[in-house]
Write an enzyme that holds these catalytic residues in place. Structure first.
Site, PDB file in Angstrom:
ATOM      1  N   TYR A 128       0.791  -1.163   0.051  1.00  0.00           N
ATOM      2  CA  TYR A 128       0.165   0.253  -0.095  1.00  0.00           C
ATOM      3  C   TYR A 128       1.065   1.195   0.208  1.00  0.00           C
ATOM      4  O   TYR A 128       1.734   1.402   0.945  1.00  0.00           O
ATOM      5  CB  TYR A 128      -1.020   0.125   1.191  1.00  0.00           C
ATOM      6  N   GLN A 188     -10.846  -0.284   0.561  1.00  0.00           N
ATOM      7  CA  GLN A 188     -11.275  -0.984  -0.360  1.00  0.00           C
ATOM      8  C   GLN A 188      -9.968  -1.652  -1.060  1.00  0.00           C
ATOM      9  O   GLN A 188      -9.950  -2.565  -1.766  1.00  0.00           O
ATOM     10  CB  GLN A 188     -12.004  -0.502  -1.345  1.00  0.00           C
ATOM     11  N   SER A 234       2.993   8.344  13.645  1.00  0.00           N
ATOM     12  CA  SER A 234       4.258   8.473  13.991  1.00  0.00           C
ATOM     13  C   SER A 234       4.782   9.125  15.200  1.00  0.00           C
ATOM     14  O   SER A 234       4.033   9.971  15.592  1.00  0.00           O
ATOM     15  CB  SER A 234       4.724   9.166  12.566  1.00  0.00           C
ATOM     16  N   GLN A 256       8.619  15.385  13.520  1.00  0.00           N
ATOM     17  CA  GLN A 256       7.808  14.401  13.637  1.00  0.00           C
ATOM     18  C   GLN A 256       6.409  14.856  13.925  1.00  0.00           C
ATOM     19  O   GLN A 256       5.349  14.102  13.401  1.00  0.00           O
ATOM     20  CB  GLN A 256       8.428  13.625  15.018  1.00  0.00           C
ATOM     21  N   HIS A 259       3.854  15.327  10.862  1.00  0.00           N
ATOM     22  CA  HIS A 259       3.081  14.291  10.564  1.00  0.00           C
ATOM     23  C   HIS A 259       1.577  14.356  10.491  1.00  0.00           C
ATOM     24  O   HIS A 259       0.726  14.028   9.797  1.00  0.00           O
ATOM     25  CB  HIS A 259       3.423  12.918  11.065  1.00  0.00           C
ATOM     26  N   GLU A 325       8.924   4.422  17.833  1.00  0.00           N
ATOM     27  CA  GLU A 325       8.922   3.846  16.524  1.00  0.00           C
ATOM     28  C   GLU A 325      10.476   4.484  16.121  1.00  0.00           C
ATOM     29  O   GLU A 325      11.143   3.822  15.562  1.00  0.00           O
ATOM     30  CB  GLU A 325       7.916   4.526  15.815  1.00  0.00           C
ATOM     31  N   HIS A 326      10.753   5.927  16.469  1.00  0.00           N
ATOM     32  CA  HIS A 326      12.278   6.511  16.382  1.00  0.00           C
ATOM     33  C   HIS A 326      12.519   6.756  17.728  1.00  0.00           C
ATOM     34  O   HIS A 326      12.037   7.719  18.439  1.00  0.00           O
ATOM     35  CB  HIS A 326      11.641   7.777  15.187  1.00  0.00           C
ATOM     36  N   ASP A 359      14.000   8.523   6.960  1.00  0.00           N
ATOM     37  CA  ASP A 359      12.518   8.548   6.303  1.00  0.00           C
ATOM     38  C   ASP A 359      12.921   8.516   5.099  1.00  0.00           C
ATOM     39  O   ASP A 359      11.956   7.994   4.116  1.00  0.00           O
ATOM     40  CB  ASP A 359      12.099   9.980   6.807  1.00  0.00           C
ATOM     41  N   GLU A 413       3.458 -39.078  25.860  1.00  0.00           N
ATOM     42  CA  GLU A 413       2.269 -38.172  25.287  1.00  0.00           C
ATOM     43  C   GLU A 413       0.755 -38.833  24.549  1.00  0.00           C
ATOM     44  O   GLU A 413       0.190 -38.478  24.127  1.00  0.00           O
ATOM     45  CB  GLU A 413       2.857 -37.130  23.999  1.00  0.00           C
ATOM     46  N   HIS A 418       3.835 -42.530  16.796  1.00  0.00           N
ATOM     47  CA  HIS A 418       5.186 -41.935  16.809  1.00  0.00           C
ATOM     48  C   HIS A 418       6.311 -42.625  16.918  1.00  0.00           C
ATOM     49  O   HIS A 418       7.149 -42.761  16.296  1.00  0.00           O
ATOM     50  CB  HIS A 418       4.981 -40.592  17.544  1.00  0.00           C
TER      51      HIS A 418
END
Length: 437
Positions: A128, A188, A234, A256, A259, A325-326, A359, A413, A418
């Site tokens: 995306y 969508q 962000s 920052q 954003h 994140e940063h 970035d 078990e 097995h």
């Protein structure tokens, strides 16, 4: 003009203040129900639903959803300076991600016991790319290049449509190496990638940043289609000592906050003069920014602070708990600070390393986990598009050596078959056929 930030004592923060700092959200709950309906209709009706939602939400009537040819032509149309920047950034990102490609390996751990691991890419990935009339060529590079480097057979890019999609975004999609491009955005687009339509092929994994609607759609399809992670606004934490330039710290906070109004920007330092300098630099430089109102709103939120710690250890503990994140570290011994922090999406060391470098062009990926997720996962990488398979081969003697362990555990078990699968290969007269009994 009111002061946007003040210096707060980290030790004096009450429960409500700490909750405001640490409880970040991807903001998807308010749209989750609507998104569920969109995704379901795309799943059932395919292109018809995609076109209907595109006209409703984007105000664009589309015929052919595929715009691969337009992306190829955009390389000739985009400004030459922008094209050069796209190519340079893509080269750096590609070089860094090529260094991540793991090698298959196999070795003998004991006589006759050969074990290994091999790596293979997934076959189909969807990326995306935010866009439409806006231009986000960097997001195209960050999402597509790792998939291509990993060896994904078919990389599909989707980007919101417009009467004329920004050529910089389309050019970046083509240069990054997408095999096909479709002019569809929002929830969508995620539904189309996850379930496939008449025009858009179904993929195995969807990655890339987007609006809360996009993020909610990724949450909705998860289970039917793999995703990278659910990222929110962000965010940044800057850890600074008394050697840090307050203007540089302020510049990263402003960048920052640019954003969006919900993007948290936090600086923490053990030096009062530095803390006050950061506050003053933010206030002095804020009126110069084109997105002043957005930045001011973000910095006025409860998630943005300049914090004064009693010691660098306290500042470091805060950064680790926050898991940003940063993470920017501007300190005399930045490596020593980094050594004590495990949880961060991407780290920027030293005064000459702004977050904007990652970035766009340093080579690292800017698609990163937020909201504390760095405690459990990393950012987008070649690994995102790979699956690992373990491989093993035992000699007859090695199986005999292991047989007692295997059969004892299998029988404990209640899985007698097995155990029998080992017995038929090793039995030479004794009940368990020897081995490490």
């Amino acid at each position: 003009m009111t002061t946007t930030l003040e210096v707060d004592e980290l030790a004096d923060l009450g429960p409500a203040d700490r909750a405001a700092l640490f409880e970040r959200s991807a903001g998807i709950e308010d749209v989750r129900e609507d998104v569920r309906g969109i995704v379901e209709r795309v799943r059932e009706e395919g292109d018809v639903a995609v076109r209907e939602f595109t006209e409703e939400f984007d105000g664009v009537s589309v015929g052919n959803l595929e715009i691969t040819d337009e992306a190829e032509r955009a390389v000739e149309e985009v400004d030459s300076e922008i094209l050069a920047a796209i190519e340079a950034a893509a080269d750096n990102v590609r070089e860094f991600h090529e260094a991540q490609v793991p090698e298959d390996w196999r070795r003998e751990f004991s006589d006759g016991r050969e074990l290994g691991r091999r790596f293979r890419p997934i076959e189909r990935a969807g990326v995306y790319v935010p866009g439409g009339t806006a231009a986000y060529p960097s997001s195209a590079i960050m999402g597509i290049v790792p998939a291509v480097v990993a060896g994904v057979s078919h990389v599909v890019a989707v980007t919101p449509p417009a009467e004329e999609v920004n050529p910089a975004t389309l050019a970046a999609i083509h240069i990054a190496g997408a095999d096909a491009v479709y002019g569809v955005g929002g929830a969508q687009a995620i539904g189309a990638l996850a379930y496939g339509t008449e025009s858009i092929p179904r993929v195995q994994k969807v990655v890339g940043p987007g609006s809360p609607w996009v993020t909610a759609a990724k949450a909705e399809v998860r289970g039917d289609c793999e995703i990278d992670f659910l990222a929110g606004p962000s965010e940044i934490v800057v850890v600074a000592d008394d050697t840090a330039d307050p203007v540089a710290v302020a510049a990263d906070l402003l960048a920052q906050a640019e954003h969006g109004p919900t993007s948290p920007a936090v600086a923490v330092t053990d030096d009062r003069e530095t803390a006050q300098g950061i506050v003053e630099a933010v206030e002095n430089r804020l009126p110069e920014r084109e997105r002043e109102e957005t930045i001011r709103e973000a910095l006025a939120g409860k998630g943005s602070r300049v914090l004064l710690a009693r010691s660098m250890s306290e500042a470091i503990l805060f950064a680790e708990e926050y898991a940003p994140e940063h993470l920017s570290i501007i300190a005399d011994d930045d490596d020593a600070v980094l050594e004590r922090i495990d949880s961060a999406g991407s780290v920027f060391l030293g005064s000459a390393t702004p977050v904007a470098a990652g970035d766009y062009a340093s080579g690292t990926n800017h698609v990163l986990p937020t909201n504390g997720l760095p405690k459990v996962t990393g950012g987008l990488s070649v690994d995102t598009f790979l699956r690992a398979t373990t491989v093993q081969r035992l000699s007859a003697d090695a199986l005999v050596d292991l047989s007692g362990t295997i059969t004892t555990l299998a029988e404990a078990e209640g899985l007698e078959a097995h155990a029998e699968s080992v017995h038929v290969r090793t039995q030479t007269g004794g009940e368990n056929g020897g081995g490490d009994q």
